[in-house]
Design a protein around this motif. Structure first.
Motif, PDB file in Angstrom:
ATOM      1  N   ALA A 199      35.354  21.515 -24.476  1.00  0.00           N
ATOM      2  CA  ALA A 199      34.116  22.263 -24.714  1.00  0.00           C
ATOM      3  C   ALA A 199      34.170  22.983 -26.056  1.00  0.00           C
ATOM      4  N   MET A 200      35.329  23.534 -26.396  1.00  0.00           N
ATOM      5  CA  MET A 200      35.484  24.227 -27.681  1.00  0.00           C
ATOM      6  C   MET A 200      35.370  23.251 -28.846  1.00  0.00           C
ATOM      7  N   ILE A 201      35.959  22.077 -28.697  1.00  0.00           N
ATOM      8  CA  ILE A 201      35.857  21.059 -29.751  1.00  0.00           C
ATOM      9  C   ILE A 201      34.407  20.630 -29.928  1.00  0.00           C
ATOM     10  N   GLY A 205      22.575  23.402 -33.564  1.00  0.00           N
ATOM     11  CA  GLY A 205      23.719  22.916 -32.805  1.00  0.00           C
ATOM     12  C   GLY A 205      24.145  23.900 -31.725  1.00  0.00           C
ATOM     13  N   VAL A 206      24.087  25.199 -32.051  1.00  0.00           N
ATOM     14  CA  VAL A 206      24.410  26.235 -31.065  1.00  0.00           C
ATOM     15  C   VAL A 206      23.416  26.179 -29.910  1.00  0.00           C
ATOM     16  N   LYS A 207      22.129  26.053 -30.248  1.00  0.00           N
ATOM     17  CA  LYS A 207      21.098  25.959 -29.210  1.00  0.00           C
ATOM     18  C   LYS A 207      21.300  24.716 -28.341  1.00  0.00           C
ATOM     19  N   SER A 208      21.676  23.613 -28.972  1.00  0.00           N
ATOM     20  CA  SER A 208      21.902  22.377 -28.220  1.00  0.00           C
ATOM     21  C   SER A 208      23.060  22.540 -27.242  1.00  0.00           C
ATOM     22  N   PHE A 209      24.109  23.241 -27.676  1.00  0.00           N
ATOM     23  CA  PHE A 209      25.264  23.475 -26.808  1.00  0.00           C
ATOM     24  C   PHE A 209      24.875  24.351 -25.621  1.00  0.00           C
ATOM     25  N   ILE A 210      24.115  25.412 -25.898  1.00  0.00           N
ATOM     26  CA  ILE A 210      23.677  26.308 -24.822  1.00  0.00           C
ATOM     27  C   ILE A 210      22.742  25.574 -23.850  1.00  0.00           C
ATOM     28  N   SER A 211      21.914  24.673 -24.398  1.00  0.00           N
ATOM     29  CA  SER A 211      20.967  23.939 -23.547  1.00  0.00           C
ATOM     30  C   SER A 211      21.682  23.073 -22.515  1.00  0.00           C
ATOM     31  N   MET A 244      29.350  20.713 -32.964  1.00  0.00           N
ATOM     32  CA  MET A 244      27.903  20.891 -32.936  1.00  0.00           C
ATOM     33  C   MET A 244      27.463  21.979 -33.908  1.00  0.00           C
ATOM     34  N   VAL A 245      28.265  23.037 -34.030  1.00  0.00           N
ATOM     35  CA  VAL A 245      27.957  24.102 -34.998  1.00  0.00           C
ATOM     36  C   VAL A 245      28.130  23.583 -36.417  1.00  0.00           C
ATOM     37  N   LEU A 246      29.204  22.819 -36.639  1.00  0.00           N
ATOM     38  CA  LEU A 246      29.480  22.293 -37.976  1.00  0.00           C
ATOM     39  C   LEU A 246      28.391  21.339 -38.437  1.00  0.00           C
TER      40      LEU A 246
END
Length: 254
Positions: free
Chosen positions: A8-10, A23-29, A15-17
């Motif tokens: 998950a961290m990777i 990318g942050v929003k996509s991860f939270i979604s 996604m942020v990079l």
């Protein structure tokens, strides 16, 4: 450290990079959508509820999260949302008929041994559950195609304001044709990857081709893939037409 946490961290870092704030929003979604599905399953355990209605409500929430939360509220996400809902309505009638006709509800022979100690009289309509499974498996693919067509069509109109409705529709169809082949293959390989163990089991049991094709588990997954692929094919002209009509309308120009 737990392997799931590391993965998950990777994923979050990548996604942020690549995606930055989006990318942050996509991860939270991902977690929001997972929560929506858990709530849906929780309410499905009540025999008095209709699984199909719950599924459609959950699909609307998932589509809103994927479109409006991740990509914000704008013309392209609105058109993608409308296209997705229209396609879901069309697919729902088709999926309900196909699921009932194919009789893929319930469990296959390979699962009966493990379920033998348990009672199946739980007061839930397995036909509706099967319809819900197919719909949930389809909504992600058609939402992806809808935004993948809406976004470039909007860019085309911005850079070429004089494009006619016919030209925009033709451009949307060309974009959709490029997506069609790759997305349908993605669905197919997702099935192969997820059910490779099942295929090996069929081999160990010396199933013939006819027995495999008539196996309830196999047929249920193939029906899901085909319905999702049909949804992808349907949403391409729907999204192209809706976007072409809106982008050449007076309301968009104003």
């Amino acid at each position: 450290m737990n392997v799931l946490v590391v993965l998950a961290m990777i994923l979050f870092g990548l996604m942020v990079l690549v995606g930055g704030k989006k990318g942050v929003k996509s991860f939270i979604s991902l977690f929001i959508n997972f929560g929506v599905i858990l709530v849906m399953v929780f309410f499905m355990m009540d025999p008095n509820t209709n699984p199909i209605v719950l599924t459609l409500m959950a699909c609307i929430v998932i589509v809103c999260v994927n479109l409006f939360y991740v990509n914000e509220v704008n013309s392209k996400t609105k058109m993608a949302f409308i296209s997705t809902i229209v396609t879901l309505i069309v697919l729902f009638l088709f999926i309900h008929y196909i699921t009932k006709s194919a009789m893929i509800q319930g469990f296959g022979e390979e699962e009966i041994v493990e379920l033998a100690p348990f009672s199946l009289l739980i007061g839930i309509d397995f036909v509706k559950i099967s319809v819900s499974i197919v719909i949930i498996s389809t909504v992600g693919a058609i939402t992806d195609v809808a935004i993948a067509i809406s976004s470039p069509m909007r860019e085309l109109k911005v850079h070429n304001p004089h494009m006619s409705r016919k030209d925009l529709f033709t451009s949307g169809m060309r974009i959709g044709r490029d997506i069609l082949g790759t997305d349908t293959n993605t669905l197919f390989f997702a099935f192969i990857g997820g059910y490779l163990a099942l295929i090996l089991l069929f081999k160990d049991l010396s199933y013939s081709i006819g027995e495999i094709v008539n196996s309830k588990i196999f047929v249920a997954e193939i029906v899901t893939i085909l319905c999702a692929s049909i949804g992808i094919a349907i949403i391409i002209p729907i999204t192209s037409w809706i976007n072409a009509t809106y982008l050449t309308s007076k309301s968009y120009k104003s």
